[in-house]
Design an enzyme around this catalytic site. Structure first.
Site, mmCIF file in Angstrom:
data_model
loop_
_atom_site.group_PDB
_atom_site.id
_atom_site.type_symbol
_atom_site.label_atom_id
_atom_site.label_comp_id
_atom_site.label_asym_id
_atom_site.label_seq_id
_atom_site.Cartn_x
_atom_site.Cartn_y
_atom_site.Cartn_z
ATOM 1 N N ASP A 99 0.815 -1.217 0.000
ATOM 2 C CA ASP A 99 0.000 0.000 0.000
ATOM 3 C C ASP A 99 0.853 1.273 0.000
ATOM 4 O O ASP A 99 1.999 1.271 0.460
ATOM 5 C CB ASP A 99 -0.865 0.049 1.268
ATOM 6 C CG ASP A 99 -2.011 -0.952 1.232
ATOM 7 O OD1 ASP A 99 -2.012 -1.841 0.367
ATOM 8 O OD2 ASP A 99 -2.899 -0.828 2.104
ATOM 9 N N HIS A 241 3.642 -2.408 3.000
ATOM 10 C CA HIS A 241 3.723 -1.043 2.488
ATOM 11 C C HIS A 241 4.972 -0.897 1.617
ATOM 12 O O HIS A 241 6.090 -1.077 2.119
ATOM 13 C CB HIS A 241 3.732 -0.042 3.645
ATOM 14 C CG HIS A 241 2.455 -0.105 4.436
ATOM 15 N ND1 HIS A 241 2.250 -1.029 5.430
ATOM 16 C CD2 HIS A 241 1.302 0.608 4.324
ATOM 17 C CE1 HIS A 241 1.027 -0.874 5.919
ATOM 18 N NE2 HIS A 241 0.426 0.111 5.271
HETATM 19 NI NI NI Z 1 -2.623 3.078 3.335
#
Ligand code: NI
Length: 284
Positions: A99, A241
């Site tokens: 992400d 991430h």
């Molecule tokens: Ni996010």
């Protein structure tokens, strides 16, 4: 030494005068006193606001989307490979998801770690980071990684009005298609915050996760890899991430360890999503 016209005329007349009166008068002209034409326009522009660094914006600030033209030639996706045909109901599949990118430093490293092992990941992109990293987005698509929508500026969707929700999602779809890749088929809400308004106003499957290694809190890539590997299970959607260099450093080991036991596939492959799919998915 540069002499302007009046100085030259002065020297000439001085030479004549010197011959007449028995000595030569040579004026010493200081270059600094000669008028030098100054281009006021360019010197003004050099100190204009346009050249000053723009103010630092906080992460995820809402910046209006730029008007961008799609490239003339759309990139070609990766050819169909065997894992696209894998039935994740029958095989043990895992979707690695990343992400908050694209990040120009860390996202390509993760993409390369996946591509080197011929596996795929899913990237949920922040819309306002797409135009400046368009080549990365195109390469994701070419690699066969899945490109997902993670909103325009990462707000808490629980606090948005329906028009704001639609703008966050729609502007991101537009930014991604402006790079030349197809519109993302999946959406992940920032912070995983789900609401009825999202179901009502986002016409994409809403994807969260069922394994959260909290990679953002770790500073040791081996520890990130250990946590992800320990949490791996068939049907897992693992949240990471691609903005974290620790995570980027961990991906090669994660992939090498999981690959013998799992098919590492995209979210749409894991969930067997179709264009008609709608609703909330956390894994399988
Ligand atoms: Ni996010």
């Amino acid at each position: 030494m540069r002499l302007d016209r009046s100085s030259r005329r002065y020297i000439r007349s001085s030479v004549v005068a010197g011959l007449v009166i028995g000595f030569t008068l040579i004026p010493v002209v200081n270059a600094g006193t000669i008028p030098i034409s100054v281009d006021h326009d360019s010197s003004e522009h050099n100190s204009s606001l346009a050249d000053k660094p723009t103010a630092q914006l906080p992460d995820f600030a809402y910046i209006q989307p730029p008007k961008t033209e799609p490239p003339r030639e759309a990139p070609k996706p990766a050819p169909v490979q065997h894992e696209q045909l894998v039935d994740c109901q029958a095989s043990a599949c895992i979707a690695l998801t990343f992400d908050d990118g694209p990040d120009p430093a860390t996202t390509p490293r993760i993409m390369a770690a996946l591509a080197n092992e011929h596996v795929r990941g899913t990237f949920f992109l922040i819309g306002n980071r797409v135009a400046s990293n368009a080549n990365i987005v195109r390469q994701m698509y070419v690699n066969g990684d899945e490109v997902g929508n993670h909103s325009w500026s990462h707000p808490d969707f629980g606090k948005l009005t329906p028009p704001q929700i639609e703008q966050q999602v729609g502007d991101t779809q537009n930014a991604i298609t402006a790079t030349g890749v197809p519109p993302p088929p999946i959406f992940r809400p920032p912070y995983g915050i789900k609401s009825q308004a999202e179901y009502d106003h986002i016409h994409l499957p809403i994807i969260t996760w069922n394994v959260d290694p909290r990679d953002w809190a770790e500073h040791d890539p081996n520890r990130v890899a250990d946590i992800v590997i320990a949490g791996a299970k068939p049907g897992a959607i693992i949240l990471m991430h691609d903005t974290k260099s620790t995570t980027a450093d961990a991906v090669s080991r994660i992939v090498a360890t999981l690959k013998p036991n799992y098919k590492l596939v995209t979210v749409s492959q894991l969930l067997n999503l179709t264009p008609d799919s709608h609703g909330l998915f956390i894994g399988r």
